[in-house]
Design an enzyme around this catalytic site. Sequence first.
Site, PDB file in Angstrom:
ATOM      1  N   ARG A 144      10.147  80.515  84.821  1.00  0.00           N
ATOM      2  CA  ARG A 144       9.954  79.777  86.070  1.00  0.00           C
ATOM      3  C   ARG A 144       9.954  78.282  85.770  1.00  0.00           C
ATOM      4  O   ARG A 144       9.388  77.849  84.755  1.00  0.00           O
ATOM      5  CB  ARG A 144       8.605  80.139  86.715  1.00  0.00           C
ATOM      6  CG  ARG A 144       8.598  81.472  87.431  1.00  0.00           C
ATOM      7  CD  ARG A 144       9.440  81.429  88.717  1.00  0.00           C
ATOM      8  NE  ARG A 144       9.458  82.703  89.410  1.00  0.00           N
ATOM      9  CZ  ARG A 144      10.394  83.638  89.274  1.00  0.00           C
ATOM     10  NH1 ARG A 144      11.415  83.441  88.454  1.00  0.00           N
ATOM     11  NH2 ARG A 144      10.357  84.752  89.972  1.00  0.00           N
ATOM     12  N   GLU A 150      12.639  74.403  93.284  1.00  0.00           N
ATOM     13  CA  GLU A 150      13.894  75.144  93.250  1.00  0.00           C
ATOM     14  C   GLU A 150      14.389  75.341  94.675  1.00  0.00           C
ATOM     15  O   GLU A 150      13.606  75.833  95.502  1.00  0.00           O
ATOM     16  CB  GLU A 150      13.674  76.495  92.556  1.00  0.00           C
ATOM     17  CG  GLU A 150      14.996  77.084  92.121  1.00  0.00           C
ATOM     18  CD  GLU A 150      14.839  78.232  91.139  1.00  0.00           C
ATOM     19  OE1 GLU A 150      14.314  78.037  90.032  1.00  0.00           O
ATOM     20  OE2 GLU A 150      15.257  79.336  91.517  1.00  0.00           O
ATOM     21  N   HIS A 170      19.757  79.749  88.537  1.00  0.00           N
ATOM     22  CA  HIS A 170      18.910  80.953  88.649  1.00  0.00           C
ATOM     23  C   HIS A 170      19.779  82.228  88.716  1.00  0.00           C
ATOM     24  O   HIS A 170      19.693  83.006  89.670  1.00  0.00           O
ATOM     25  CB  HIS A 170      17.986  80.858  89.878  1.00  0.00           C
ATOM     26  CG  HIS A 170      16.732  81.683  89.728  1.00  0.00           C
ATOM     27  ND1 HIS A 170      15.499  81.270  90.173  1.00  0.00           N
ATOM     28  CD2 HIS A 170      16.531  82.908  89.174  1.00  0.00           C
ATOM     29  CE1 HIS A 170      14.599  82.200  89.905  1.00  0.00           C
ATOM     30  NE2 HIS A 170      15.206  83.211  89.306  1.00  0.00           N
TER      31      HIS A 170
HETATM   32  P1  NAD Z   1       6.257  90.926  82.327  1.00  0.00           P
HETATM   33  O1  NAD Z   1       5.107  90.947  83.266  1.00  0.00           O
HETATM   34  O2  NAD Z   1       6.727  92.209  81.752  1.00  0.00           O
HETATM   35  O3  NAD Z   1       5.975  89.914  81.115  1.00  0.00           O
HETATM   36  C1  NAD Z   1       5.309  88.692  81.260  1.00  0.00           C
HETATM   37  C2  NAD Z   1       4.459  88.504  80.015  1.00  0.00           C
HETATM   38  O4  NAD Z   1       3.859  87.204  80.089  1.00  0.00           O
HETATM   39  C3  NAD Z   1       3.316  89.517  79.906  1.00  0.00           C
HETATM   40  O5  NAD Z   1       3.364  90.170  78.644  1.00  0.00           O
HETATM   41  C4  NAD Z   1       2.064  88.676  80.047  1.00  0.00           C
HETATM   42  O6  NAD Z   1       0.989  89.152  79.249  1.00  0.00           O
HETATM   43  C5  NAD Z   1       2.537  87.318  79.574  1.00  0.00           C
HETATM   44  N1  NAD Z   1       1.688  86.222  80.008  1.00  0.00           N
HETATM   45  C6  NAD Z   1       0.961  86.131  81.155  1.00  0.00           C
HETATM   46  N2  NAD Z   1       0.282  84.969  81.174  1.00  0.00           N
HETATM   47  C7  NAD Z   1       0.609  84.322  80.024  1.00  0.00           C
HETATM   48  C8  NAD Z   1       0.207  83.083  79.471  1.00  0.00           C
HETATM   49  N3  NAD Z   1      -0.662  82.280  80.092  1.00  0.00           N
HETATM   50  N4  NAD Z   1       0.721  82.727  78.276  1.00  0.00           N
HETATM   51  C9  NAD Z   1       1.593  83.529  77.620  1.00  0.00           C
HETATM   52  N5  NAD Z   1       1.983  84.728  78.095  1.00  0.00           N
HETATM   53  C10 NAD Z   1       1.504  85.118  79.281  1.00  0.00           C
HETATM   54  O7  NAD Z   1       7.436  90.223  83.140  1.00  0.00           O
HETATM   55  P2  NAD Z   1       8.982  90.190  82.760  1.00  0.00           P
HETATM   56  O8  NAD Z   1       9.695  91.244  83.504  1.00  0.00           O
HETATM   57  O9  NAD Z   1       9.132  90.097  81.296  1.00  0.00           O
HETATM   58  O10 NAD Z   1       9.379  88.782  83.424  1.00  0.00           O
HETATM   59  C11 NAD Z   1       8.847  87.573  82.932  1.00  0.00           C
HETATM   60  C12 NAD Z   1       9.106  86.435  83.910  1.00  0.00           C
HETATM   61  O11 NAD Z   1      10.519  86.170  83.939  1.00  0.00           O
HETATM   62  C13 NAD Z   1       8.783  86.777  85.371  1.00  0.00           C
HETATM   63  O12 NAD Z   1       7.425  86.563  85.668  1.00  0.00           O
HETATM   64  C14 NAD Z   1       9.680  85.854  86.142  1.00  0.00           C
HETATM   65  O13 NAD Z   1       8.980  84.665  86.420  1.00  0.00           O
HETATM   66  C15 NAD Z   1      10.826  85.552  85.178  1.00  0.00           C
HETATM   67  N6  NAD Z   1      12.107  86.108  85.648  1.00  0.00           N
HETATM   68  C16 NAD Z   1      13.145  85.270  85.827  1.00  0.00           C
HETATM   69  C17 NAD Z   1      14.372  85.767  86.252  1.00  0.00           C
HETATM   70  C18 NAD Z   1      15.572  84.880  86.390  1.00  0.00           C
HETATM   71  O14 NAD Z   1      16.444  85.199  87.183  1.00  0.00           O
HETATM   72  N7  NAD Z   1      15.680  83.814  85.630  1.00  0.00           N
HETATM   73  C19 NAD Z   1      14.510  87.127  86.560  1.00  0.00           C
HETATM   74  C20 NAD Z   1      13.414  87.959  86.315  1.00  0.00           C
HETATM   75  C21 NAD Z   1      12.216  87.460  85.886  1.00  0.00           C
END
Ligand code: NAD
Length: 332
Positions: free
Chosen positions: A241, A270, A289
């Site tokens: 993000r 965004e 994105h």
């Molecule tokens: P997920 O929930 O499986 O993984 C997120 C991880 O971040 C978890 O393991 C969690 O413990 C960790 N986390 C939470 N708070 C934290 C902190 N303060 N410091 C470090 N780690 C922390 O989610 P995911 O499916 O792996 O997706 C991750 C992120 O990717 C989503 O939240 C979303 O914002 C982003 N995303 C972006 C796109 C894109 O199009 N670019 C698409 C999908 C997801």
Amino acid sequence: MKVMIIESVHASAVELLAKSAEVVFPEPQNLEGILKAIVDCDGLIARGTAVSREVMLAGPKLKAIGRHGVGYDSVDIAAATELRIPVVYTPAANTESVAELAAGFIICAGRKIIEANRFMQSEKLLSDTVTMQAMTKRVGLVNANIGGKTLGIIGVGRIGSLIAQKMIAGFNMKVLGYDPYVDEKTLAGYGVKKVDRLEDMLPLCDFVSLNCPGGAETRKMINAATLALMKPNAYLINTARGSVVDEEALVKAVRSKKIAGAATDVFDPEPPVKGSPITHEDAIIVTPHIGAQTEESLINMGRVVVQEVLSVLEGRKPQFFVNPEVWEKRRK
Ligand code: NAD
């Protein structure tokens, strides 16, 4: 039942939804159109558009909100919970496509592929007297192998762990992970070495990949102070993000060569405002994105969000529930 889809989703998802509900789209496709259409909708499906308290208050019949995607920071979860509206989302539906984009960013940034392409198209490397290899060196295009380098992942969940596995298998990278919520043993299972403090991990990395959620806890986690801990030859990769990074500090760090460059798919705000410095820096690769913009992810996200919204509306407890505490007292 009437369900509004705010932005376009895969045609197969619209078809699936139309079998069980009347599908409506906001007209015009902006806040005014949303507020008008929501009045008699039972459900709402949104992609990036903010689903605010104002939107929820305008929909007295609203009983389910579906977020087409993984992060749900665009939905006011506190307001939905207070108004007793279940919110569902589509985790895991786009893990592969986002991990692939992050891997692509690592390779493109590290091997300077985009910069090299820009130089070639500008014809600046073409000379009658100097070879292209010499010109390449002159303009700073000599780069480094990815193989064997260190990747630090912030947030080792679904996407972060898949990036780790791909970069270990494909490039024999050494992978470190900062994630306060995942234990050492689980990380070791992905081939990732746990580091307890972000400050200890950043100075060790050639690439830092952001894969944590957005929101208050991670807001501007990458800022002038944390960027200063990175190596001058390191790259920051953001497919999480925009809010996780202080964009102004990142542009400054790249311009002053405190880090080598960055690649980002996400912005804060965004979309970025026109003329935003982050979209005009040669050493920062920018994409609009597109992490989940593959045919496979769009089909998956569309199907899952429709199934989850219909589950709620038909009285079945959904599988991917953001605020399960509202289930027993949900709006009916
Ligand atoms: P997920 O929930 O499986 O993984 C997120 C991880 O971040 C978890 O393991 C969690 O413990 C960790 N986390 C939470 N708070 C934290 C902190 N303060 N410091 C470090 N780690 C922390 O989610 P995911 O499916 O792996 O997706 C991750 C992120 O990717 C989503 O939240 C979303 O914002 C982003 N995303 C972006 C796109 C894109 O199009 N670019 C698409 C999908 C997801």
